[in-house]
Design a protein around this motif. Structure first.
Motif, PDB file in Angstrom:
ATOM      1  N   THR A 213       0.803  -1.223   0.000  1.00 60.97           N
ATOM      2  CA  THR A 213       0.000   0.000   0.000  1.00 60.97           C
ATOM      3  C   THR A 213       0.837   1.275   0.000  1.00 60.97           C
ATOM      4  O   THR A 213       0.333   2.352  -0.316  1.00 60.97           O
ATOM      5  CB  THR A 213      -0.934   0.045   1.224  1.00 60.97           C
ATOM      6  N   GLU A 214       2.137   1.164   0.349  1.00 58.35           N
ATOM      7  CA  GLU A 214       2.972   2.365   0.416  1.00 58.35           C
ATOM      8  C   GLU A 214       4.213   2.269  -0.473  1.00 58.35           C
ATOM      9  O   GLU A 214       4.407   3.082  -1.367  1.00 58.35           O
ATOM     10  CB  GLU A 214       3.395   2.633   1.871  1.00 58.35           C
ATOM     11  N   ASP A 215       5.034   1.266  -0.249  1.00 62.24           N
ATOM     12  CA  ASP A 215       6.355   1.209  -0.865  1.00 62.24           C
ATOM     13  C   ASP A 215       6.300   0.550  -2.244  1.00 62.24           C
ATOM     14  O   ASP A 215       6.625  -0.626  -2.400  1.00 62.24           O
ATOM     15  CB  ASP A 215       7.310   0.447   0.063  1.00 62.24           C
ATOM     16  N   GLN A 216       5.896   1.290  -3.263  1.00 65.07           N
ATOM     17  CA  GLN A 216       5.742   0.700  -4.584  1.00 65.07           C
ATOM     18  C   GLN A 216       7.074   0.214  -5.145  1.00 65.07           C
ATOM     19  O   GLN A 216       7.150  -0.880  -5.710  1.00 65.07           O
ATOM     20  CB  GLN A 216       5.117   1.697  -5.559  1.00 65.07           C
ATOM     21  N   ALA A 217       8.140   1.002  -4.988  1.00 69.43           N
ATOM     22  CA  ALA A 217       9.454   0.607  -5.515  1.00 69.43           C
ATOM     23  C   ALA A 217       9.935  -0.666  -4.841  1.00 69.43           C
ATOM     24  O   ALA A 217      10.451  -1.586  -5.495  1.00 69.43           O
ATOM     25  CB  ALA A 217      10.463   1.736  -5.327  1.00 69.43           C
ATOM     26  N   GLY A 218       9.765  -0.741  -3.534  1.00 79.60           N
ATOM     27  CA  GLY A 218      10.170  -1.943  -2.809  1.00 79.60           C
ATOM     28  C   GLY A 218       9.324  -3.141  -3.183  1.00 79.60           C
ATOM     29  O   GLY A 218       9.816  -4.269  -3.246  1.00 79.60           O
ATOM     30  N   HIS A 219       8.044  -2.898  -3.444  1.00 80.41           N
ATOM     31  CA  HIS A 219       7.117  -3.949  -3.852  1.00 80.41           C
ATOM     32  C   HIS A 219       7.563  -4.551  -5.184  1.00 80.41           C
ATOM     33  O   HIS A 219       7.661  -5.774  -5.345  1.00 80.41           O
ATOM     34  CB  HIS A 219       5.713  -3.357  -3.968  1.00 80.41           C
ATOM     35  N   LEU A 262      -0.837   2.052 -10.842  1.00 79.61           N
ATOM     36  CA  LEU A 262      -0.746   1.190 -12.015  1.00 79.61           C
ATOM     37  C   LEU A 262       0.721   1.049 -12.388  1.00 79.61           C
ATOM     38  O   LEU A 262       1.424   2.050 -12.546  1.00 79.61           O
ATOM     39  CB  LEU A 262      -1.525   1.769 -13.204  1.00 79.61           C
ATOM     40  N   VAL A 263       1.175  -0.201 -12.523  1.00 82.61           N
ATOM     41  CA  VAL A 263       2.532  -0.473 -12.982  1.00 82.61           C
ATOM     42  C   VAL A 263       2.433  -0.968 -14.411  1.00 82.61           C
ATOM     43  O   VAL A 263       1.654  -1.887 -14.704  1.00 82.61           O
ATOM     44  CB  VAL A 263       3.224  -1.519 -12.088  1.00 82.61           C
ATOM     45  N   GLN A 264       3.193  -0.373 -15.301  1.00 81.22           N
ATOM     46  CA  GLN A 264       3.156  -0.729 -16.710  1.00 81.22           C
ATOM     47  C   GLN A 264       4.346  -1.613 -17.074  1.00 81.22           C
ATOM     48  O   GLN A 264       5.394  -1.555 -16.425  1.00 81.22           O
ATOM     49  CB  GLN A 264       3.174   0.537 -17.577  1.00 81.22           C
ATOM     50  N   PRO A 265       4.211  -2.437 -18.123  1.00 83.26           N
ATOM     51  CA  PRO A 265       5.338  -3.279 -18.558  1.00 83.26           C
ATOM     52  C   PRO A 265       6.613  -2.486 -18.829  1.00 83.26           C
ATOM     53  O   PRO A 265       7.710  -2.955 -18.538  1.00 83.26           O
ATOM     54  CB  PRO A 265       4.805  -3.938 -19.830  1.00 83.26           C
ATOM     55  N   LYS A 266       6.479  -1.285 -19.369  1.00 81.36           N
ATOM     56  CA  LYS A 266       7.667  -0.479 -19.650  1.00 81.36           C
ATOM     57  C   LYS A 266       8.415  -0.103 -18.370  1.00 81.36           C
ATOM     58  O   LYS A 266       9.635   0.095 -18.391  1.00 81.36           O
ATOM     59  CB  LYS A 266       7.296   0.772 -20.445  1.00 81.36           C
TER      60      LYS A 266
END
Length: 273
Positions: A213-219, A262-266
């Motif tokens: 829910t917070e750390d997108q880069a770490g996720h 949203l995380v994209q393939p690129k």
């Protein structure tokens, strides 16, 4: 120190029959993971993961069927290269090949030449953890011609999936969530559970977690590269950019997490570089 040569002679003869190394027509690398098998056809560029197919407990093949079986041809010398990504496993299909352990960081080798078409079943033969019972093996043995046709179809499907995943298309939330749910249920739910709550004291929950829910880069990093010393495998080598982007998007928006991220393939492609 005396040596009973009569016993040694018999043992050497048996060992030579077991440890033979003919020229391989097909080489398959088999990697055991908690709790699935990954098959890589070394000369064909085909690679996929085989997971337990969920069936009702009264089904004939309950705990004995998979979503993607291994496919092999008859009357060909087949070499298996056995290893593991986490703990000890053992790929065992007694009707077609003897057992050898799958050891992280090490390659074991077995051989077979199958004369009859059909479906052969086996299972992991090492106690590998709480999901040990959920690692069945299914091998579909077909004629050489049918096998060749299957290889062509797999290569075409792989090329199409790679092209789709590597494109710079921007995917909608609905598209990512739909694909992400399918990837999650196949690859992640065994540990983190379908409801995202994990197993207390064993596997962390993702529902409401700081990671999701917070750390997108770490996720993204832990899904891509895994976490040393834990059962969290590195999925970067097993999933393509679209699958990785979709599953992270799903985990960040399912079960009430609702981050809107949203995380994209690129994004994944850039991180691989």
């Amino acid at each position: 120190l005396g040596i009973d040569l009569s016993i040694a002679t018999d043992a050497i003869g048996t060992l030579n029959k077991v440890e033979t190394y003919p020229e391989a027509d097909v080489t398959v690398k088999v990697t055991g993971s908690q709790w699935k098998w990954t098959y890589e056809y070394m000369d064909e560029g085909i690679k996929f993961t085989s997971n337990l197919k969920k069936l009702p407990s009264d089904h004939e093949h309950y705990l004995r069927d998979v979503d993607k079986p291994l496919v092999l041809p008859t009357h060909k010398n087949i070499r298996f290269l056995h290893t593991a990504s986490d703990v000890l496993h053992a790929w065992w299909v007694p009707a077609i090949v003897y057992k050898k352990d799958s050891i992280p960081g090490y390659i074991n080798e077995t051989w077979t030449n199958i004369t009859e078409e059909g479906t052969y079943r086996g299972q992991c033969a090492e106690m590998c953890g709480t999901g040990h019972a959920f690692m069945p093996i299914v091998v579909n043995v077909v004629s050489a011609d049918e096998y060749d046709s299957w290889v062509v179809a797999q290569k075409e499907a792989t090329a199409a999936a790679e092209a789709e995943a590597s494109s710079d298309k921007t995917w909608s939330k609905d598209e990512l969530m739909s694909r992400g749910e399918a990837v999650y249920n196949t690859s992640c739910a065994a540990c983190h559970q379908v409801n995202g709550e994990g197993l207390a004291g064993v596997f962390p929950g993702l529902k409401g977690s700081k990671m999701a829910t917070e750390d997108q880069a770490g996720h993204i990093d832990i899904v891509l590269n895994g976490k040393a010393g834990t059962a969290m495998a590195a999925w970067g080598a097993q999933l393509n950019d679209l699958e990785l982007a979709a599953v992270v998007t799903y985990e960040r928006n399912a079960w009430g997490n609702d981050t809107g991220d949203l995380v994209q393939p690129k994004d994944i492609k850039q991180l691989r570089k």
